[in-house]
Design an enzyme around this catalytic site. Structure first.
Site, mmCIF file in Angstrom:
data_model
loop_
_atom_site.group_PDB
_atom_site.id
_atom_site.type_symbol
_atom_site.label_atom_id
_atom_site.label_comp_id
_atom_site.label_asym_id
_atom_site.label_seq_id
_atom_site.Cartn_x
_atom_site.Cartn_y
_atom_site.Cartn_z
ATOM 1 N N HIS A 100 59.776 30.291 56.854
ATOM 2 C CA HIS A 100 58.854 29.868 57.940
ATOM 3 C C HIS A 100 58.670 28.460 58.046
ATOM 4 O O HIS A 100 57.723 28.130 58.840
ATOM 5 C CB HIS A 100 57.595 30.548 57.623
ATOM 6 C CG HIS A 100 57.562 32.037 57.780
ATOM 7 N ND1 HIS A 100 57.591 33.306 57.321
ATOM 8 C CD2 HIS A 100 57.745 32.895 59.256
ATOM 9 C CE1 HIS A 100 57.666 34.402 57.696
ATOM 10 N NE2 HIS A 100 57.723 34.173 59.154
ATOM 11 N N ASP B 31 46.567 30.978 56.877
ATOM 12 C CA ASP B 31 46.113 31.845 57.602
ATOM 13 C C ASP B 31 46.867 32.940 57.983
ATOM 14 O O ASP B 31 46.447 33.915 58.450
ATOM 15 C CB ASP B 31 46.134 30.971 59.134
ATOM 16 C CG ASP B 31 45.130 29.704 59.054
ATOM 17 O OD1 ASP B 31 44.106 29.853 58.348
ATOM 18 O OD2 ASP B 31 45.253 28.733 59.923
ATOM 19 N N GLU C 182 36.962 26.638 59.813
ATOM 20 C CA GLU C 182 38.335 26.036 60.683
ATOM 21 C C GLU C 182 37.480 25.666 62.189
ATOM 22 O O GLU C 182 36.500 25.649 62.454
ATOM 23 C CB GLU C 182 39.300 27.167 60.930
ATOM 24 C CG GLU C 182 40.210 27.069 59.619
ATOM 25 C CD GLU C 182 41.300 27.798 59.808
ATOM 26 O OE1 GLU C 182 41.780 28.075 61.116
ATOM 27 O OE2 GLU C 182 42.104 28.096 58.820
HETATM 28 P P1 FAD Z 1 60.185 28.687 53.375
HETATM 29 O O1 FAD Z 1 60.153 28.140 54.838
HETATM 30 O O2 FAD Z 1 61.302 29.569 52.943
HETATM 31 O O3 FAD Z 1 60.533 27.295 52.110
HETATM 32 C C1 FAD Z 1 59.775 26.166 52.317
HETATM 33 C C2 FAD Z 1 60.431 25.221 51.448
HETATM 34 O O4 FAD Z 1 59.971 25.443 50.082
HETATM 35 C C3 FAD Z 1 61.871 24.936 51.432
HETATM 36 O O5 FAD Z 1 62.091 23.310 51.366
HETATM 37 C C4 FAD Z 1 62.276 25.849 50.379
HETATM 38 O O6 FAD Z 1 63.580 25.512 49.920
HETATM 39 C C5 FAD Z 1 61.273 25.535 49.346
HETATM 40 N N1 FAD Z 1 60.917 26.836 48.473
HETATM 41 C C6 FAD Z 1 60.957 28.103 49.144
HETATM 42 N N2 FAD Z 1 60.594 28.979 48.098
HETATM 43 C C7 FAD Z 1 60.473 28.126 46.866
HETATM 44 C C8 FAD Z 1 60.253 28.327 45.410
HETATM 45 N N3 FAD Z 1 60.247 29.695 44.932
HETATM 46 N N4 FAD Z 1 60.388 27.238 44.570
HETATM 47 C C9 FAD Z 1 60.335 26.149 45.149
HETATM 48 N N5 FAD Z 1 60.622 25.888 46.376
HETATM 49 C C10 FAD Z 1 60.891 26.893 47.247
HETATM 50 N N6 FAD Z 1 50.998 26.673 55.879
HETATM 51 C C11 FAD Z 1 49.853 26.658 55.433
HETATM 52 O O7 FAD Z 1 49.931 25.731 54.641
HETATM 53 N N7 FAD Z 1 48.655 27.081 55.904
HETATM 54 C C12 FAD Z 1 48.844 28.032 56.924
HETATM 55 O O8 FAD Z 1 47.539 28.514 57.462
HETATM 56 C C13 FAD Z 1 50.135 28.360 57.548
HETATM 57 N N8 FAD Z 1 50.273 29.277 58.542
HETATM 58 C C14 FAD Z 1 51.396 29.434 59.079
HETATM 59 C C15 FAD Z 1 51.507 30.371 59.906
HETATM 60 C C16 FAD Z 1 52.937 30.748 60.423
HETATM 61 C C17 FAD Z 1 53.007 32.057 61.362
HETATM 62 C C18 FAD Z 1 53.959 30.263 59.915
HETATM 63 C C19 FAD Z 1 55.340 30.295 60.499
HETATM 64 C C20 FAD Z 1 53.933 29.360 58.791
HETATM 65 C C21 FAD Z 1 52.556 28.960 58.448
HETATM 66 N N9 FAD Z 1 52.375 27.911 57.363
HETATM 67 C C22 FAD Z 1 51.179 27.595 56.809
HETATM 68 C C23 FAD Z 1 53.457 27.046 56.792
HETATM 69 C C24 FAD Z 1 54.080 27.621 55.776
HETATM 70 O O9 FAD Z 1 53.367 27.346 54.440
HETATM 71 C C25 FAD Z 1 55.481 27.047 55.489
HETATM 72 O O10 FAD Z 1 56.440 27.263 56.528
HETATM 73 C C26 FAD Z 1 55.947 27.179 54.177
HETATM 74 O O11 FAD Z 1 57.250 26.759 54.143
HETATM 75 C C27 FAD Z 1 56.110 28.684 53.784
HETATM 76 O O12 FAD Z 1 56.999 29.365 54.205
HETATM 77 P P2 FAD Z 1 58.119 30.477 53.342
HETATM 78 O O13 FAD Z 1 57.488 30.843 52.288
HETATM 79 O O14 FAD Z 1 58.749 31.016 54.350
HETATM 80 O O15 FAD Z 1 59.086 29.043 52.499
#
Ligand code: FAD
Length: 519
Positions: free
Chosen positions: A96, A163, A279
């Site tokens: 994400h 969120d 917020e």
């Molecule tokens: P990924 O995008 O898959 O990974 C993010 C990063 O972390 C990459 O560098 C990856 O290599 C690393 N990573 C992933 N898993 C691990 C692990 N287990 N250990 C170590 N490193 C790891 N963020 C907020 O703070 N507040 C919000 O309200 C918020 N709302 C969002 C709403 C939407 C619709 C979206 C798409 C994103 C939102 N985000 C928000 C952003 C979100 O926190 C980031 O996209 C975050 O990266 C989490 O997504 P993911 O779990 O898919 O991680």
């Protein structure tokens, strides 16, 4: 995600050797036999792992790794580390991210969700003890929605949220994890007692503020640079039942921020009279508004208010309640709001919903956008932390002079303050130095050939802030060069770099952040 096809081990091994040899010129090691069949490289799998929610950056990995266990991840990282030419490895939560942070060009992407069924079918275990109270041990691959569903079965809940709940625990803890609860409970990284981490050398380490604390502080907000989070121990509290949810409209930005700051000044964790959530967002006179929160009877007057002012600032607040005594929470809210709040008197809207409906509020928008084919589109997002002392300048220079004037539909723009004392400066994440700072999230969606217009606008916003001396810090950001990252980390850069040398000396983890591998 598309189901992956099991490829015979022989072909996988041939593929890996061929690929890494062609890319790394000299590869002496084969993956250990026990993980050889976890690598997949069919075109569908590679395609999915080459992109993220941003749909802007594309980086093609050599293979995707589907671990069955934590040991599999440790074996993979050891293999990548010991290879004569080290192999880049990126944990992928739900991807994400919006700027390629979970991608790994020519490297291996770990599909963390394939761990979901470990721990006897559950990666979420709820416990309690006399020193910590209640907590959940949660796999890094778990989604926050599943954490909520599981803990609610015990009448418990985490206190700090994001969120949108379909993000992974490891992904948000690698950033910070912020939402309307952060002003009072801190970001999600402030609510973690302990972590299991696999470092960039493939070592499995349990760390906490007391044990191996350097790794614990490095990993929280550490952008995946120091290790892969395989378990986090998350603080739990009794779960509320219902939520009073308010939206108040302002035409005057100073009144809006003054009221937001006044409301977050009451922020003790144990103060039951404080708000649980605050917020804010913009209603802009640009394209259609999402008015689903409001009664249909109010649509016309909301639209004419927005047309009249161009921008309306909406303060969003919530107060939880734990029993059915709605009247008491009404009174507590009135006590908080009475007095000098400067919202437009006829523009206060209220809802009463279950705790689950409140926390999972973004899901319905996601499903709606998916049904219209508008979820899988480019997302040129810009998230900034803005120092409180310059938020009025940010309003006039950015919100009014750039976003409103350029009139490209801005999508969702969030704006709300946080208290710095709820963050721990020993952690890797960087925030402004002032006691109060704002998060401003410009959550754009665009057509596939149109994201550059937003990217140009984002660049203009950053240039404006730079020129005006507004010391913003990007959140979830991306940079082109290491010099930009050094500037971003400021006084924290030296410790960030030293921790990298300690925990990921060959710089193989999360290359998509482009901090140490930005060529
Ligand atoms: P990924 O995008 O898959 O990974 C993010 C990063 O972390 C990459 O560098 C990856 O290599 C690393 N990573 C992933 N898993 C691990 C692990 N287990 N250990 C170590 N490193 C790891 N963020 C907020 O703070 N507040 C919000 O309200 C918020 N709302 C969002 C709403 C939407 C619709 C979206 C798409 C994103 C939102 N985000 C928000 C952003 C979100 O926190 C980031 O996209 C975050 O990266 C989490 O997504 P993911 O779990 O898919 O991680």
């Amino acid at each position: 995600m598309a189901k992956h096809i099991t490829i015979p081990k022989k072909f996988v091994t041939i593929f890996i050797v061929t690929f890494f040899m062609s890319n790394a010129m000299a590869t002496t090691l084969l993956p250990p036999n026990d993980i050889a069949d976890r690598f997949h490289n069919d075109s569908e799998t590679i395609k999915i792992a080459s992109s993220d929610f941003g749909h802007i950056v594309q980086e093609i990995p050599a293979a995707v790794f589907y671990p069955n266990s934590i040991d599999d991840i440790a074996s993979l990282v050891k293999y990548a580390y010991n290879n004569s030419v080290p192999i880049n490895v990126a944990a992928r939560g739900q991807a994400h991210s919006t700027w390629g942070q979970s991608l790994a060009r020519d490297g291996v992407v770990i599909n963390m969700t394939s761990l979901e069924n470990r721990l006897n079918g559950s990666g979420i275990i709820v416990s309690s003890d006399s020193s910590l109270g209640s907590y959940a041990d949660v796999g890094g691959e778990q989604l926050w929605i599943d954490v909520l569903n599981t803990t609610l079965q015990y009448g418990l809940s985490p206190v700090s949220w994001v969120d949108y709940l379909y993000l992974t625990v490891g992904g948000t803890l690698s950033n910070a994890g912020i939402s309307g609860q952060s002003f009072r409970f801190g970001p999600q990284i402030s609510n973690v007692y302990e972590l299991d981490v696999i470092t960039g050398k493939g070592e499995f380490v349990t760390c906490s503020p007391k044990e191996k604390s350097e790794l614990y502080y490095a990993v929280l907000g550490g952008l995946g640079q120091f290790g892969i989070i395989t378990r986090a121990r998350i603080a739990l509290e009794p779960a509320p039942k219902r939520v009073k949810w308010l939206r108040l409209f302002y035409s005057d930005f100073s009144a809006f921020t003054r009221d937001q700051e006044s409301l977050i000044s009451k922020n003790e964790r144990r103060d039951n009279k404080a708000l649980n959530y605050l917020e804010g967002m913009l209603l802009l006179n640009q394209g259609p508004q999402d008015l689903s929160f409001y009664p249909v009877s109010a649509y016309a007057r909301i639209n004419s208010l927005v047309t009249k002012y161009g921008i309306i600032y909406c303060l969003e607040a919530a107060k939880y309640y734990y029993d059915d005594r709605e009247s008491r929470v009404e009174k507590e809210l009135l006590d908080l709001l009475k007095g000098n709040l400067g919202f437009l008197p006829d523009f206060m809207f209220e809802k009463d919903v279950t705790y689950m409906e409140f926390l999972n509020r973004v899901r319905s928008s996601e499903l709606f956008l998916r049904s219209k084919g508008q979820w899988e589109v480019p997302h040129p997002w810009l998230n900034l932390f803005v120092p409180e002392s310059r938020i009025l300048d940010f309003n006039s220079g950015v919100l009014k002079n750039i976003i409103l004037k350029q009139n490209i539909p801005a999508g969702i723009v969030l704006i709300y303050p946080m208290n710095r004392n709820k963050w721990d400066d020993k952690m890797s994440v960087v925030i402004p130095v002032e006691d109060v700072f704002y998060v401003v999230s410009m959550l754009h969606s665009s057509g596939f050939n149109k994201w550059e217009a937003y990217d140009n606008q984002n660049k203009e916003i950053l240039q404006f802030c730079d020129g005006a001396g507004i010391k913003v810090k990007p959140y979830l950001g991306h940079y082109e060069t290491q010099e930009d990252w050094i500037k971003h980390f400021g006084s924290k850069w030296e410790s960030f770099r030293a921790r990298k040398a300690l925990f990921d000396p060959k710089m193989i983890l999360s290359p998509g952040q482009r901090i140490f591998n930005n060529n």
